[in-house]
Design a protein around this motif. Structure first.
Motif, PDB file in Angstrom:
ATOM      1  N   ALA F 194      -0.770 -15.342  -3.001  1.00 40.86           N
ATOM      2  CA  ALA F 194      -0.976 -16.556  -2.201  1.00 40.86           C
ATOM      3  C   ALA F 194      -1.882 -16.281  -1.005  1.00 40.86           C
ATOM      4  CB  ALA F 194       0.362 -17.102  -1.718  1.00 40.86           C
ATOM      5  N   LEU F 195      -1.849 -15.048  -0.487  1.00 33.86           N
ATOM      6  CA  LEU F 195      -2.670 -14.696   0.676  1.00 33.86           C
ATOM      7  C   LEU F 195      -4.011 -14.084   0.270  1.00 33.86           C
ATOM      8  CD1 LEU F 195       0.088 -12.999   2.876  1.00 33.86           C
ATOM      9  CD2 LEU F 195      -0.917 -15.247   3.284  1.00 33.86           C
ATOM     10  N   HIS F 196      -4.282 -13.996  -1.032  1.00 36.96           N
ATOM     11  CA  HIS F 196      -5.476 -13.310  -1.514  1.00 36.96           C
ATOM     12  C   HIS F 196      -5.595 -11.946  -0.836  1.00 36.96           C
ATOM     13  CE1 HIS F 196      -6.399 -17.121  -3.265  1.00 36.96           C
ATOM     14  NE2 HIS F 196      -6.380 -17.693  -2.099  1.00 36.96           N
ATOM     15  N   ALA F 197      -4.515 -11.197  -0.879  1.00 36.11           N
ATOM     16  CA  ALA F 197      -4.451  -9.916  -0.176  1.00 36.11           C
ATOM     17  C   ALA F 197      -5.441  -8.919  -0.770  1.00 36.11           C
ATOM     18  CB  ALA F 197      -3.041  -9.350  -0.248  1.00 36.11           C
ATOM     19  N   GLU F 198      -5.854  -7.994   0.060  1.00 32.83           N
ATOM     20  CA  GLU F 198      -6.720  -6.904  -0.376  1.00 32.83           C
ATOM     21  C   GLU F 198      -5.920  -5.890  -1.181  1.00 32.83           C
ATOM     22  OE1 GLU F 198      -9.865  -6.661  -0.041  1.00 32.83           O
ATOM     23  OE2 GLU F 198     -10.178  -4.586  -0.679  1.00 32.83           O
ATOM     24  N   LYS F 199      -4.704  -5.654  -0.742  1.00 40.85           N
ATOM     25  CA  LYS F 199      -3.867  -4.640  -1.378  1.00 40.85           C
ATOM     26  C   LYS F 199      -2.429  -5.129  -1.453  1.00 40.85           C
ATOM     27  CE  LYS F 199      -5.811  -0.197   0.115  1.00 40.85           C
ATOM     28  NZ  LYS F 199      -6.128   0.395  -1.182  1.00 40.85           N
ATOM     29  N   LEU F 200      -1.773  -4.726  -2.534  1.00 38.07           N
ATOM     30  CA  LEU F 200      -0.317  -4.848  -2.629  1.00 38.07           C
ATOM     31  C   LEU F 200       0.199  -3.433  -2.806  1.00 38.07           C
ATOM     32  CD1 LEU F 200       2.431  -6.294  -3.180  1.00 38.07           C
ATOM     33  CD2 LEU F 200       1.751  -6.390  -5.584  1.00 38.07           C
ATOM     34  N   ILE F 201       1.085  -2.992  -1.911  1.00 39.47           N
ATOM     35  CA  ILE F 201       1.646  -1.642  -1.990  1.00 39.47           C
ATOM     36  C   ILE F 201       3.150  -1.765  -2.226  1.00 39.47           C
ATOM     37  CG2 ILE F 201       2.077   0.491  -0.712  1.00 39.47           C
ATOM     38  CD1 ILE F 201      -0.485  -0.014   0.844  1.00 39.47           C
ATOM     39  N   LEU F 202       3.621  -1.191  -3.338  1.00 42.17           N
ATOM     40  CA  LEU F 202       5.056  -1.205  -3.609  1.00 42.17           C
ATOM     41  C   LEU F 202       5.623   0.180  -3.345  1.00 42.17           C
ATOM     42  CD1 LEU F 202       5.043  -3.116  -7.060  1.00 42.17           C
ATOM     43  CD2 LEU F 202       5.283  -4.097  -4.768  1.00 42.17           C
ATOM     44  N   LEU F 203       6.499   0.309  -2.342  1.00 41.14           N
ATOM     45  CA  LEU F 203       7.136   1.611  -2.080  1.00 41.14           C
ATOM     46  C   LEU F 203       8.268   1.810  -3.089  1.00 41.14           C
ATOM     47  CD1 LEU F 203       7.370   1.997   1.795  1.00 41.14           C
ATOM     48  CD2 LEU F 203       5.571   2.694   0.233  1.00 41.14           C
ATOM     49  N   THR F 204       8.287   2.977  -3.742  1.00 47.00           N
ATOM     50  CA  THR F 204       9.362   3.260  -4.708  1.00 47.00           C
ATOM     51  C   THR F 204       9.986   4.616  -4.402  1.00 47.00           C
ATOM     52  OG1 THR F 204       7.887   4.459  -6.178  1.00 47.00           O
ATOM     53  CG2 THR F 204       8.049   2.082  -6.507  1.00 47.00           C
ATOM     54  N   ASP F 205      10.892   5.005  -5.246  1.00 49.76           N
ATOM     55  CA  ASP F 205      11.536   6.303  -5.063  1.00 49.76           C
ATOM     56  C   ASP F 205      11.103   7.307  -6.124  1.00 49.76           C
ATOM     57  OD1 ASP F 205      12.741   5.372  -2.845  1.00 49.76           O
ATOM     58  OD2 ASP F 205      14.737   5.140  -3.701  1.00 49.76           O
ATOM     59  N   VAL F 206       9.929   7.063  -6.717  1.00 50.81           N
ATOM     60  CA  VAL F 206       9.393   8.048  -7.680  1.00 50.81           C
ATOM     61  C   VAL F 206       7.974   8.415  -7.266  1.00 50.81           C
ATOM     62  CG1 VAL F 206      10.767   7.154  -9.600  1.00 50.81           C
ATOM     63  CG2 VAL F 206       8.481   6.229  -9.171  1.00 50.81           C
ATOM     64  N   ALA F 207       7.459   9.468  -7.878  1.00 50.31           N
ATOM     65  CA  ALA F 207       6.133   9.960  -7.481  1.00 50.31           C
ATOM     66  C   ALA F 207       5.001   9.074  -7.979  1.00 50.31           C
ATOM     67  CB  ALA F 207       5.931  11.374  -8.010  1.00 50.31           C
ATOM     68  N   GLY F 208       5.287   8.221  -8.963  1.00 46.39           N
ATOM     69  CA  GLY F 208       4.246   7.358  -9.523  1.00 46.39           C
ATOM     70  C   GLY F 208       4.524   7.138 -11.002  1.00 46.39           C
TER      71      GLY F 208
END
Lengths: 298, 298, 298, 298, 298, 298
Positions: F194-208
């Motif tokens: 909705a904000l046309h964001a540049e980035k979405l960052i999802l913090l998780t508990d795994v390395a990737g």
């Protein structure tokens, strides 16, 4: 058809008030019975949304009350009291904040939105809106009960400018980050002063202030209020409210009102009728004289 | 107290309309009985001022009428008519302009200001608001009777932005500088289109449009109106008004209303009640269906 | 080619004046011969439109004159006079307003628009621009002749901001809504003061103010003007104009000019040449000295 | 007095041009004789300042010329030429930049400021205004002679918005940071296109473009210009200028002018008279026809 | 991974400084070794671009130095000196301006742009930024050496607002249009005062100011600096710099710094570390005490 | 001194990222370990405040987690689960809202403010930010678990414009006013779109994300992600997160990142280093190729 015309005429009676209060800020302390009864809740939400739509800037500060007690009970937190004020340890404070900010506030916001307003809830932590410190009661430490030492009104102003209605929970933040529970009347008074509000309206569960003979006082000057307190005429429960009015007037608010929140549409009646529904506390005897004259003329 | 609460509830009934029309432009053709009767004049001025205060942008186009005739008579100017339209030579035109712009317009402006509005009068010459050319009636030249060929709405927009209420006299200016007398309904329709108005309201001296059986039509679609005209159902006098609605809808106005100006507060009632007081002409059959449903629900 | 270059050099002579008056407000009282002669009317309209295009804000206040008399005559309204001022009953006032606002004003507006300006006419009722009260002449009530008690310049400012040229008819409105006829010089002076104008220019039908020996005065200080009036040197007809200049200077206008409106392009000459065409009244003797020096240098 | 009125009339002749070019951008390539002769230098500075004061946005691109040669000589830098273009090694480029940006540009800026303008000098490096790359001449590398590959007009727009007059030296910057010497006509054309200028005016040292019979051409369409070049009618020296006009027209500039810079006030005459002083190159044959008609009418 | 986290922590150390200086103006005098050494040139350009990107407004004033001498030599212009200041005749001045504005300034602008900044070069003539007059040295006329008598900061403010970095050559313009060479420290001080800068940073070729015992002074109050000059402790070469700091503080600059420009990233270190790299001159002894306390705490 | 210079160089490494992300919106889903560990909480708050100060617009959406469970337990509310999702009756929902909005959200807001940010907490009810409806899980009604059907981003935009950091609790409001608990990853994705964001960052508990061989994937295109899910390579727990990235990319977000929130300063590292700390999901294979090339170059 006559009925509808009569309705139009009632709309038109609002015109002088619309003109007088257009673009003005009205701070309303919302609490007591008006927050407990479903019909009154609806009527309050409608009143506030209407004020916004006709061009005023209502700002709501709400209290907490019964919900907090029941939650503390459910969670098995016991309460001690000093001179009628709850001793608030950290655990209690956490519950108070959770209920005020996460439940009561959200219910009010939701209700207004359902009536077409665009309300946004705030705690005193948001944008450091309400900066507080510990308040001692008779030199006793009763925990995280606070008093306001500063107001950062910018978050309110941003929301106002974007046509949102700010709804504020009376939680303050200390310079060290601690959370404080603050009396909602006091918060409303300080915020009204910080915003140079046109009006401060305190909803209560009584008909207004009464004089020695028990008659309702319609308008009184700040100095009279002080005398009535000194003379023991004003009841203990009302003293903080009246003092809050006196302070707000000293801080630049144009007029203050102690209003009977048990009456449906008390806010609209206060703003759109000459008599109002309660007691008006004004800055000076001259202001009182003008107000009385207006009532007589109407 | 019950009475006052009832009043508050009437105020609140206005809320959905306030929301729907906030910031919208409402063009009103003012004329007929509503402009001749003192009580209706007052009620009209109040209605318009109220609309402005609750956040709408009323724009008024007024007619002329009896004042012009009496002035022509006083000055000994005789009038000829072709198909009911006055043959307007230069001398007549000068009187028409003088009365419309220098007298009628100023009276309306003054009345609104006395009710707390901030009205500003305009003729079609001001900022070249209404550009016109000669209108032939059955290929006959009847003098300085004009039709609108262009609208420069900027002067209206500047006044709107500064919270003034524009009040417009239906006088147009030719590309060569000539002055034209134009039918006020036509002017209102063109201005409504140029401003992409939300509503065009034409005040008349009848209750509304009637169908073959003489029943008042509450809502009709543009195409039905065309059929009723073709079918000879709509009276000669109403045809120009209905055509003006059809044109305005085609030009982008959201809704048009032919309203009974003999009813007190006709404008308020039209905007703040479900039924309205007259006949609504809407763009399409679908729009009509929505309108009818709304009335039934209310 | 030499001719064209000479023309370019004349354009360039305007440069210092363009710099000095860029963005400044110039209030011009338009009346007398300049409003009666066709060539002068054209030249005045052109002058004003040019001022607007090079970045100044001309504001016009016009008088009425012969048209009013002829209309009163046509309508068979007789006129009485007290000390040269017309006793103005309601009927007369209606005619005066109609002619000034509905005819004279519109003619000026139309002429400017034809020269590419975007003029908008205003009466003192529009946006309550000119608030007035009854003026007694030697304690005598001569009817609806008014004096200015307040100016609400906002409507002028909105039009200025949108690049319109305001053209004002000298009709005022009383606090009770009554209509007043006011001397156009007085209106121009008050409006110049309310707008903090750079210049007030009064067009007259004389070459300027003359001293005891009948020589034209090019520049004089406010205090000298007062002395010349006291000494009976200034003719009765010029006294109100000179007093109007003195008042405007006291009210904050930077400079005032009594200019010979019978000269073609009198306004342009006043603004774009060193000598001007009439008498300049400045605030103080020091200002006069500066002005005289500038003329000598040129 | 007649003289002064004649002057006012000359001022008024400017009115239609003021209206047409108000707020428009006029890019002027300044060079040749007009930059060498003291009287022409003064007249050019005055012309530009006047344009700014009457509401246009002049943007100046200047050439270099004799000053560069004399500096190279003083410093003992020898010059080689390929097809009339100087082979520009790094040492030469440094001198060219120093003279153009640090001397010529500053002299022009100073002169305009002395005439009351507020000029600001720019090189193509400032804000990366002119991005360039090496230009090969007949596949030969002649050093740091560049062609424009991009224009970043924002620095010009910021200065315009703050009422400064931008004065640009034709030095470009490569993507690798290298400095390039660029033909000033080319720079002016590219900047005019980037700014969507109303006019591009190239000052030259000839009377204009001549046809096969040696007659001056007053107006020609882009396609005619192309034919005249193809037909060998336009002299070698003028070809780049005419091509620059053709490109600018293709890039969106409304009109281009090759003007005789040896005439005093050539810029003013071009803008404020019908005939102009040179040859106008317009987009299409239709545009040419309109221009010719305008000249005949005048 | 630890390494990267350590990097993140260094970024975070900048946070308090980012907060303190956000939106603040930092005037930096750039000169000496930092302008001669390639590595230092790069590091300076990077520092300035970073300041801009994190929200500060750096304004650069640069000196000239060795380039001027070599150019004068190349051109065979001989130099005389009075008390260490070059006697500057018109021919010398022309060379000085050409080198400073057309070469040195452009090199700095180009370097910053290559690091992603958007720099724009200015001379004191642009927008009449630096108004100057002849400075006498011991009552002797040494030619076109000037002192600042006025600053018109608007061109800087326009560029700042559009996110450009202004880079200023220390050349002033007289009221008569003459060109003056001015000491860059003085120019930086005056510009800092005109912009109410937060900081004035003077890059020098020494480690800072030393006390009687040769120890570096980290922070001193304005009055101490005055005493050290009076006491002969500060070396002749540093006196003008220190006086410049004292003046800037008196003119409203919050803090001034004499910084060792030979240290890589001297500007960043001054702004983003507690100790800085040189001597800070602050307004009062109280300010000094606060600064010292901050250093100890860090 | 070397140490400090090294620090300055680390600051400068941030420059290209500052340039790339200046003024851009970065939506961060905050949850898991990063919200439970005190050191990580501090480091997260610092990271976000730094982003704001260097000119980006971070928007935080937080999860809930352990606090909700412990509160439900304390209050004796039992929980049932369907496919790992809690069946949420009204009583449970009240607790969830209270904890998320009144406790978790406020703690995050307070922490950011203590680090000098100006955070403001929002629930999806505020300004009807998150409009939701009931989500069925395998056609089963599990109560007040919702999915997003609309986002009204205006309240976020108002706060951004006034330099506040919005912190959002994942609670939605139904069209009927009901309260819904929504997965925070989903909310973050919808708000980023909705904000046309540049980035979405999802913090998780795994390395990737890991490939078939268990190797961490640094960058992958949207279509590869879809294949890995289809191929059963991505673990059940990660599937919703990856799908959320795919949706956000489709909705206009430029880049998405699944980041290891257990690493200190994970957010800063993701934004200010080439490698980042997790897996990047980009729109297309071409975008992936560009990203890989950038990493190799660094």
């Amino acid at each position: 058809m006559k009925d509808v015309i009569a309705k139009a005429e009632i709309l038109l009676e609002a015109l002088p008030y619309l003109r007088r209060f257009f673009g003005k800020t009205i701070v309303i302390k919302y609490g007591g019975h008006a927050m407990a009864n479903d019909e009154l809740k609806e009527s309050f939400a409608q009143d506030v949304v209407l004020l916004k739509y006709v061009g005023m800037n209502p700002v709501i500060v709400h209290g907490g009350g019964p919900q907090i007690n029941s939650m503390l009970e459910t969670m098995g937190v016991e309460s001690k009291f000093v001179r009628g004020m709850r001793v608030t340890d950290e655990r209690t404070m956490k519950v108070v904040e959770m209920v005020l900010v996460g439940s009561t506030n959200k219910e009010i916001v939701g209700l207004m939105n359902r009536h077409g307003g665009r309300a946004v809830g705030l705690s005193g932590k948001d944008g450091e809106l309400i900066v507080a410190r510990k308040m001692l009661v008779e030199n006793q430490d009763i925990g995280l009960v606070g008093e306001v030492i500063g107001v950062n009104p910018r978050v309110i102003q941003s929301l106002d400018a974007a046509d949102f209605i700010p709804v504020i929970a009376p939680v303050g933040v200390g310079l060290d980050g601690a959370t404080y529970n603050i009396n909602a009347d006091l918060v409303a008074g300080k915020i009204a002063a910080a915003l140079h509000a046109e009006k401060l309206i305190l909803l209560t569960d009584v008909a207004g202030i009464r004089d020695e003979d028990g008659n309702l006082i319609s308008t009184m000057a700040s100095e009279e209020a002080t005398q009535l307190i000194a003379g023991g005429v004003i009841s203990a429960g009302m003293i903080p409210k009246v003092e809050c009015c006196i302070d707000a007037l000293a801080g630049g608010v144009a007029k203050t009102h102690i209003v009977d929140g048990r009456v449906k549409h008390a806010v609209l009646l206060e703003i759109f009728t000459t008599e109002g529904v309660g007691t008006e506390v004004v800055r000076s005897t001259a202001a009182k004289r003008r107000a009385v004259r207006r009532i007589r003329k109407a």
